[in-house]
Enzyme design. Sequence first.
Site, short mmCIF file in Angstrom:
data_model
loop_
_atom_site.label_atom_id
_atom_site.label_comp_id
_atom_site.label_asym_id
_atom_site.label_seq_id
_atom_site.Cartn_x
_atom_site.Cartn_y
_atom_site.Cartn_z
N ARG A 146 0.82 -1.23 0.00
CA ARG A 146 0.00 0.00 0.00
C ARG A 146 0.85 1.27 0.00
O ARG A 146 0.37 2.34 -0.39
CB ARG A 146 -0.99 0.01 1.17
CG ARG A 146 -1.96 1.20 1.13
CD ARG A 146 -3.16 1.06 2.06
NE ARG A 146 -2.76 0.80 3.42
CZ ARG A 146 -2.34 1.72 4.29
NH1 ARG A 146 -2.24 2.98 3.92
NH2 ARG A 146 -2.00 1.37 5.51
N TYR A 204 -12.61 14.64 -19.52
CA TYR A 204 -13.15 13.28 -19.42
C TYR A 204 -14.31 13.30 -18.42
O TYR A 204 -14.22 13.93 -17.35
CB TYR A 204 -12.03 12.32 -18.97
CG TYR A 204 -12.55 11.01 -18.46
CD1 TYR A 204 -13.26 10.15 -19.29
CD2 TYR A 204 -12.35 10.63 -17.13
CE1 TYR A 204 -13.76 8.96 -18.80
CE2 TYR A 204 -12.84 9.44 -16.65
CZ TYR A 204 -13.55 8.61 -17.49
OH TYR A 204 -14.06 7.42 -17.02
N ASP A 251 -3.85 15.81 -17.94
CA ASP A 251 -4.22 14.42 -18.22
C ASP A 251 -3.63 14.10 -19.59
O ASP A 251 -4.10 14.58 -20.62
CB ASP A 251 -5.76 14.29 -18.22
CG ASP A 251 -6.21 12.85 -18.39
OD1 ASP A 251 -5.46 12.07 -19.03
OD2 ASP A 251 -7.32 12.52 -17.92
N LYS A 273 -5.31 2.73 -20.51
CA LYS A 273 -5.39 2.97 -21.96
C LYS A 273 -4.06 2.63 -22.63
O LYS A 273 -3.66 1.48 -22.63
CB LYS A 273 -5.81 4.42 -22.21
CG LYS A 273 -6.87 4.94 -21.25
CD LYS A 273 -8.18 4.20 -21.30
CE LYS A 273 -9.18 4.88 -20.37
NZ LYS A 273 -10.28 4.04 -19.98
#
Length: 388
Positions: free
Chosen positions: A50, A104, A176, A201
């Site tokens: 983590r 987005y 982004d 992506k």
Amino acid sequence: MDTSRLGENTRSIRAGERLDRAVGGVTTPIHTAAAYMAADDVEGAYRYPRYCNIPTQAAPAEKLAALEGAEAGLVLASGMAAISSSLLSVLGSGDHVVLQADLYGGTHRFLMAELARLGIGFTLVSEADPARLEAAVTAHTRAVFVETPSNPLLRIIDLAGVAALAKKRGLVSMVDNTFASPINQRPLELGFDLSIHSGTKYLNGHSDLNCGAVAGSKTLVAAVRERAINFGQTLNTYDCYLLERGMKTLALRMARHNENAMAVAGFLAARKGIAAVHYPGLPDHPGHALAKSQMHGFGGMLSFALDCPPAAARTFMDRLGLVLEAVSLGGIESLACFPAVTSHAKMPREDRLAIGVTDTLVRLSVGCEDADDIIADLGQAMDAAHIA
Ligand SMILES: Cc1ncc(COP(=O)(O)O)c(C=O)c1O
């Protein structure tokens, strides 16, 4: 291995690797340990998944940093983890952020659902350019966030101009960079502070994993990591392995995506029944000159508006064979969707139409198949739907 002077294919393949020296393996092994025998005061020691600091996580993170020309990289559980932790690494209650309006849909949703609740102000700027973004800066503004090429209309924003305004006004600049990938666009070289990805992506490229990534200075990436640790947004070791494997062919894949998308955009632009083609590689795209100056390739994403009633557009989509109807993007297989009912479905209709996301707008993620096959499939589906 220092790959900083090596080419982008070499960096895609070798940067960040943690080879398995014990047995001579030529790939980074999947480290499954959730506990490491390291003393607390050892800087940089592997400790706990983590905390984003096990070797399987470090490999794709360093690979991204090498490709973006960044001091540090970080991989996380999704693109939205990367976006939310980046924004919240800088913004607290009473602060304000300026963003472009055509973002987005998930980022838009995050602003509406979470920032307002946390007492963080934001302004969405339509037709964003550096001057319009600067006009929205207030005394409380701490960050500016853009997305270029934008989803789904492929609008291009002047990255050097936005970075300069951020420096002038003391803001953290974030972009982004999902649609471009670090092969086609390296925002940090243009002065940006953070380059953010949905690694789902292009970085991974095989439509088989959800992940996100951030690249920037050591200090800023450490701040994003701190948020991600607290929110538990880290990426598990198996997916880190898949991501690193996918990234090895990033430069290779992007060259093919760029080439194929250019061929498909040319076909669509010449075809009757298409009201508009949005692809920055086309000379008549409003952002073409800017894209040429700040990108190294125009990318694999494009969108086009069918000149027909919505029912015929639906028939077109149903008749596609090779091209699959699916919401994601950036994989080696070509995917198409209607943004109006997918990525932008939650956006109020008037807002959606105002930014140009019409009901017959098709977003196409052009894959790595043979361009002629993709073009033939689009053509036959248009014929079948009597769009001409
Ligand atoms: C441009 C862009 N940014 C961010 C995201 C969010 O990424 P993820 O779904 O990996 O959280 C997406 C997802 O479609 C996207 O297209």
